[in-house]
Motif scaffolding. Structure first.
Motif, PDB file in Angstrom:
ATOM      1  N   GLU A 367      30.718  53.496  45.265  1.00 21.06           N
ATOM      2  CA  GLU A 367      29.363  53.130  44.884  1.00 21.06           C
ATOM      3  C   GLU A 367      29.748  51.846  44.062  1.00 21.06           C
ATOM      4  O   GLU A 367      30.429  51.832  43.036  1.00 21.06           O
ATOM      5  CB  GLU A 367      28.887  54.236  43.848  1.00 21.06           C
ATOM      6  CG  GLU A 367      27.359  53.935  43.479  1.00 21.06           C
ATOM      7  CD  GLU A 367      26.946  55.053  42.490  1.00 21.06           C
ATOM      8  OE1 GLU A 367      25.808  55.071  42.406  1.00 21.06           O
ATOM      9  OE2 GLU A 367      27.544  56.263  41.977  1.00 21.06           O
ATOM     10  N   ALA A 368      29.127  50.552  44.325  1.00 18.68           N
ATOM     11  CA  ALA A 368      29.387  49.472  43.662  1.00 18.68           C
ATOM     12  C   ALA A 368      28.295  48.545  43.198  1.00 18.68           C
ATOM     13  O   ALA A 368      27.104  48.564  44.098  1.00 18.68           O
ATOM     14  CB  ALA A 368      30.371  48.647  44.717  1.00 18.68           C
ATOM     15  N   PHE A 369      28.222  48.006  42.259  1.00 19.40           N
ATOM     16  CA  PHE A 369      27.327  47.103  41.457  1.00 19.40           C
ATOM     17  C   PHE A 369      27.990  45.658  41.208  1.00 19.40           C
ATOM     18  O   PHE A 369      29.118  45.903  40.987  1.00 19.40           O
ATOM     19  CB  PHE A 369      26.698  47.748  40.329  1.00 19.40           C
ATOM     20  CG  PHE A 369      26.023  49.058  40.655  1.00 19.40           C
ATOM     21  CD1 PHE A 369      24.797  49.569  40.930  1.00 19.40           C
ATOM     22  CD2 PHE A 369      26.763  50.213  40.317  1.00 19.40           C
ATOM     23  CE1 PHE A 369      24.345  50.518  41.367  1.00 19.40           C
ATOM     24  CE2 PHE A 369      26.317  51.556  40.708  1.00 19.40           C
ATOM     25  CZ  PHE A 369      25.279  51.853  41.082  1.00 19.40           C
ATOM     26  N   MET A 370      27.217  44.846  40.939  1.00 15.43           N
ATOM     27  CA  MET A 370      27.667  43.484  40.818  1.00 15.43           C
ATOM     28  C   MET A 370      27.145  42.669  39.595  1.00 15.43           C
ATOM     29  O   MET A 370      25.841  43.117  39.510  1.00 15.43           O
ATOM     30  CB  MET A 370      27.662  42.584  42.286  1.00 15.43           C
ATOM     31  CG  MET A 370      28.167  41.228  41.989  1.00 15.43           C
ATOM     32  SD  MET A 370      28.269  40.431  43.805  1.00 15.43           S
ATOM     33  CE  MET A 370      26.819  39.809  43.763  1.00 15.43           C
ATOM     34  N   PHE A 371      27.702  41.975  38.971  1.00 17.49           N
ATOM     35  CA  PHE A 371      26.905  40.958  37.909  1.00 17.49           C
ATOM     36  C   PHE A 371      27.616  39.631  38.032  1.00 17.49           C
ATOM     37  O   PHE A 371      28.613  39.412  38.459  1.00 17.49           O
ATOM     38  CB  PHE A 371      27.301  41.656  36.385  1.00 17.49           C
ATOM     39  CG  PHE A 371      28.682  41.647  35.916  1.00 17.49           C
ATOM     40  CD1 PHE A 371      29.270  40.314  34.994  1.00 17.49           C
ATOM     41  CD2 PHE A 371      29.781  42.335  36.654  1.00 17.49           C
ATOM     42  CE1 PHE A 371      30.432  40.350  34.877  1.00 17.49           C
ATOM     43  CE2 PHE A 371      31.187  42.451  36.049  1.00 17.49           C
ATOM     44  CZ  PHE A 371      31.448  41.226  35.137  1.00 17.49           C
ATOM     45  N   MET A 372      26.856  38.570  37.402  1.00 15.39           N
ATOM     46  CA  MET A 372      27.214  37.315  37.807  1.00 15.39           C
ATOM     47  C   MET A 372      28.013  36.949  36.421  1.00 15.39           C
ATOM     48  O   MET A 372      27.331  37.002  35.226  1.00 15.39           O
ATOM     49  CB  MET A 372      25.885  36.291  37.971  1.00 15.39           C
ATOM     50  CG  MET A 372      25.227  36.914  39.267  1.00 15.39           C
ATOM     51  SD  MET A 372      25.956  36.696  40.587  1.00 15.39           S
ATOM     52  CE  MET A 372      26.041  35.038  41.089  1.00 15.39           C
ATOM     53  N   ARG A 373      29.215  36.673  36.609  1.00 13.63           N
ATOM     54  CA  ARG A 373      30.165  36.492  35.387  1.00 13.63           C
ATOM     55  C   ARG A 373      30.039  35.018  34.860  1.00 13.63           C
ATOM     56  O   ARG A 373      30.563  34.144  35.694  1.00 13.63           O
ATOM     57  CB  ARG A 373      31.438  36.914  35.619  1.00 13.63           C
ATOM     58  CG  ARG A 373      32.531  36.760  34.456  1.00 13.63           C
ATOM     59  CD  ARG A 373      33.917  36.988  34.980  1.00 13.63           C
ATOM     60  NE  ARG A 373      34.918  36.915  33.868  1.00 13.63           N
ATOM     61  CZ  ARG A 373      35.907  36.903  33.934  1.00 13.63           C
ATOM     62  NH1 ARG A 373      36.721  36.217  35.171  1.00 13.63           N
ATOM     63  NH2 ARG A 373      36.838  36.856  32.888  1.00 13.63           N
ATOM     64  N   GLY A 374      29.471  34.907  33.601  1.00 15.81           N
ATOM     65  CA  GLY A 374      29.409  33.415  33.114  1.00 15.81           C
ATOM     66  C   GLY A 374      30.599  32.594  33.089  1.00 15.81           C
ATOM     67  O   GLY A 374      31.688  33.359  32.773  1.00 15.81           O
ATOM     68  N   GLY A 375      30.545  31.357  33.065  1.00 15.92           N
ATOM     69  CA  GLY A 375      32.009  30.503  32.784  1.00 15.92           C
ATOM     70  C   GLY A 375      32.390  30.011  34.192  1.00 15.92           C
ATOM     71  O   GLY A 375      33.155  29.202  34.147  1.00 15.92           O
ATOM     72  N   SER A 376      32.080  30.695  35.291  1.00 15.22           N
ATOM     73  CA  SER A 376      32.601  30.416  36.689  1.00 15.22           C
ATOM     74  C   SER A 376      31.960  29.760  37.370  1.00 15.22           C
ATOM     75  O   SER A 376      30.381  30.032  37.442  1.00 15.22           O
ATOM     76  CB  SER A 376      33.125  31.713  37.459  1.00 15.22           C
ATOM     77  OG  SER A 376      34.298  32.239  36.816  1.00 15.22           O
ATOM     78  N   ALA A 377      32.373  28.525  38.432  1.00 18.48           N
ATOM     79  CA  ALA A 377      31.334  27.828  38.878  1.00 18.48           C
ATOM     80  C   ALA A 377      30.355  28.520  39.907  1.00 18.48           C
ATOM     81  O   ALA A 377      29.159  28.489  39.876  1.00 18.48           O
ATOM     82  CB  ALA A 377      32.098  26.708  39.858  1.00 18.48           C
ATOM     83  N   CYS A 378      30.941  29.595  40.479  1.00 20.09           N
ATOM     84  CA  CYS A 378      30.029  30.304  41.505  1.00 20.09           C
ATOM     85  C   CYS A 378      29.053  31.195  40.679  1.00 20.09           C
ATOM     86  O   CYS A 378      28.020  31.664  41.641  1.00 20.09           O
ATOM     87  CB  CYS A 378      31.036  31.155  42.237  1.00 20.09           C
ATOM     88  SG  CYS A 378      32.166  32.139  41.369  1.00 20.09           S
ATOM     89  N   THR A 379      28.859  31.352  39.732  1.00 19.22           N
ATOM     90  CA  THR A 379      27.986  32.123  39.041  1.00 19.22           C
ATOM     91  C   THR A 379      26.658  31.709  39.064  1.00 19.22           C
ATOM     92  O   THR A 379      25.465  32.030  39.171  1.00 19.22           O
ATOM     93  CB  THR A 379      28.398  32.587  37.397  1.00 19.22           C
ATOM     94  OG1 THR A 379      29.590  33.174  37.432  1.00 19.22           O
ATOM     95  CG2 THR A 379      27.338  33.137  36.742  1.00 19.22           C
TER      96      THR A 379
END
Length: 631
Positions: A367-379
């Motif tokens: 079971e997997a969920f995702m968050f957009m981690r601030g500070g990285s370009a790809c976010t």
């Protein structure tokens, strides 16, 4: 008669007129520059006065009637303090362990583009090293205690130029006396910063220092004319900023890998909403600091009373101790993360992973969920971002917990080395670690008495980011159970003092899972990203036409180009952050090599450096465009 000659011969009539004029000029300047300080300068002297007799200066401490200098020696001591600051035992020069040798020995196969550029810069010297020389140009300079200002006035008269100058003074009387000698309008209009106790915001000092990370993480020249609690504290603060400025730069290669992973992960996993409704249950964020060994029994006893967020390699010690982990937090791009999770083992623990996480690690989670981690370009190709979630996975855990709950417990997020302990908890991924040698580390305030805590630049950054996250997300109750560093906005609480109320844990877990959006495809603004890339490239190339004929001009150009990258990161973070780190590393190389060159070689070297940067950016842009075109 020039000021220096008048001092040497002590021409009293000339000096009396000159210092009164300088005092008036300084007051006129401060009236418009800092009216608050101007008003303070217009008050009577309280503790110190300038003693001006026929053949000497001195400082008189009025409460005791004591002289600060031996008779007839104030001028001579000032000349001694102002003599060749770069090679004077009264001054100290720090290079943050950066050198030509450091530059030439850098070798990381994962950074082919960045290292090719930095080595191209160092190769300008053709493998020989000339003596370092800055002549009368001084690197970032800190004066902890302006004192009477006479030595500073002599430096000005000797035509020393400062890249940046930070002046600290705790005593208003001493600063007023310095206004008889130093010409502050000239210093401040050329970039000097004045920090008089009671007349400055400490955050302004920090921001001013950190906004120029390349030049302000390299050479640092310091003098402390007299010791005091204020001067020592300011020196400690500057040392902390100096170390922090060198960390967290990143690289184009690493950011590109993060973008590649993000583009693969986005369509596959539900992504966290920005502001979910908080759960009615506490969250315990568990790191892999050494104090975890002291807290495992506490966690086992209370596992049914709060949601446990395991951060990174804390997972194995927790599972080894039979503790039920509710969510595993991961942020790493590394390819062996899958193996680490399998060995922990992850099993059926739900995984909350950052967008740049290695896809293989996501794949093993049931079971997997995702968050957009601030500070990285790809976010920032998506509008969702969780800020203050770096540099460590523990930072991500704190940011997520603060977003989801109003009651947070920090466990083994030590943000420090603890004397007598190893760096990590036992039974984790890290084996055969030695006890920490604190001799080269910075002493920091501990969370509990009896535990000596020390830090380095990365731990300082992590601690600061946790404090910023708590301030930003504003959870109502935060308790720090760790035995490492004390953390602002968190109450220090011994594990025996924790009294947890029953909560519906299963409902809270279900609520957390419901905070994640349905899966979505690639961000819609990839085309806009291409436009921003072209604009950045054109603007960057335009700034490469700056001619530099002196070392001072090279330092100023490095600041200018670094500032442009920071501005780009603020306006279009996907583009700015992608390139900012590698460009900073290349510019750092430019500074290091420039020290070893004669003045007549600088124009040629500047041209070589600018061409190297141009070639780096062309190749990097080509790789990025190829990545964006892939399905």
């Amino acid at each position: 008669m020039p000021f220096l000659k008048a001092l040497e011969s002590f021409d009293a009539p000339f000096l009396e007129k000159e210092i009164l004029k300088r005092f008036r000029d300084n007051l006129v300047f401060f009236k418009s520059y800092n009216p608050h300080l101007f008003n303070a300068l217009n008050t009577p002297f309280k503790n110190y006065q300038l003693l001006f007799e026929q053949n000497h200066f001195n400082l008189l401490h009025t409460p005791t009637n004591a002289l600060s200098y031996p008779k007839n020696q104030m001028v001579g001591i000032a000349f001694n303090m102002a003599s060749n600051p770069l090679n004077n035992p009264r001054w100290s020069l720090d290079n943050n362990h950066l050198s030509l040798h450091y530059l030439k020995t850098q070798n990381n196969p994962k950074l082919p583009l960045t290292l090719k550029a930095t080595h191209a810069i160092s190769n300008f010297l053709d493998n020989y090293q000339t003596p370092c020389s800055l002549k009368k140009f001084l690197p970032p300079t800190m004066i902890y205690g302006v004192l009477d200002g006479l030595f500073l006035a002599i430096l000005q008269a000797q035509n020393y130029r400062f890249h940046s100058l930070y002046l600290f003074e705790e005593n208003l009387d001493l600063f007023k006396i310095s206004c008889y000698f130093a010409r502050y309008e000239d210093l401040i209009t050329k970039g000097a910063k004045l920090f008089i106790q009671g007349f400055f915001n400490p955050n302004e000092l920090k921001m001013d220092f950190l906004k120029r990370p390349v030049t302000h993480s390299f050479l640092k020249l310091e003098i402390m004319p007299y010791k005091s609690a204020f001067n020592s504290r300011m020196k400690e603060n500057i040392q902390s900023y100096y170390k922090q400025a060198l960390r967290g730069w990143g690289s184009f290669e690493d950011e590109l890998l993060g973008l590649k992973n993000t583009l693969k992960n986005l369509p596959l996993y539900q992504t966290l909403k920005t502001k979910p409704k908080k759960i009615n249950a506490p969250i315990c964020v568990v790191g892999n600091g050494p104090s975890l060994d002291l807290l495992l029994d506490f966690l086992k006893e209370n596992e049914d009373h709060f949601i446990i967020f395991s951060c990174g390699t804390a997972l194995k010690p927790l599972k080894t101790h039979g503790i039920k982990v509710d969510f595993q937090i991961e942020v790493e791009r590394i390819d062996y993360l899958k193996e680490v999770l399998e060995k922990a083992p992850l099993e059926d623990t739900p995984l909350i992973g950052a967008n740049m996480l290695n896809p293989n690690a996501f794949n093993i989670a049931k079971e997997a969920f995702m968050f957009m981690r601030g500070g990285s370009a790809c976010t920032y190709i998506s509008p969702l971002s969780i800020e203050y979630a770096a540099p460590f996975v523990g930072n991500a855990g704190v940011a997520l917990a603060s977003l989801m709950s109003d009651e947070i417990y920090l466990c083994a997020l030590d943000c420090a080395y603890i004397k007598g302990f190893k760096k990590h908890a036992q039974n984790s991924y890290y084996e055969n670690e030695k006890e920490i040698d604190p001799s080269s580390l910075i002493s920091v305030e501990g969370n509990f008495k009896g535990y000596e805590t020390f830090s380095d630049s990365l731990f300082l950054l992590s601690k600061e980011r946790i404090e910023e996250a708590l301030n930003y997300y504003q959870p109502k109750k935060v308790y720090n159970l760790s035995y490492g560093a004390k953390i602002k906005h968190a109450v220090s609480l011994n594990r025996s003092q924790v009294k947890l109320k029953p909560s519906n844990k299963q409902e809270a877990i279900a609520r957390i899972k419901s905070m994640f959006n349905p899966k979505s495809h690639h961000a819609k603004d990839l085309k806009n990203l291409q436009k921003n890339l072209i604009s950045f490239k054109e603007d960057f190339f335009m700034r490469l036409n700056t001619p530099c004929k002196t070392k001072q001009e090279i330092f100023e150009w490095v600041d200018s180009l670094s500032g442009f990258c920071q501005t780009t990161s603020a306006k279009t973070p996907t583009i700015g952050i992608l390139f900012e780190g590698s460009i900073a590393h290349i510019l750092q190389s430019v500074l290091i090599v420039s020290l070893h060159l004669n003045e007549n070689e600088l124009a040629c070297f500047t041209n070589h450096s600018q061409n190297t940067l141009k070639q780096f950016l062309k190749k990097a842009c080509l790789l990025l465009q190829m990545q964006l075109k892939q399905p």
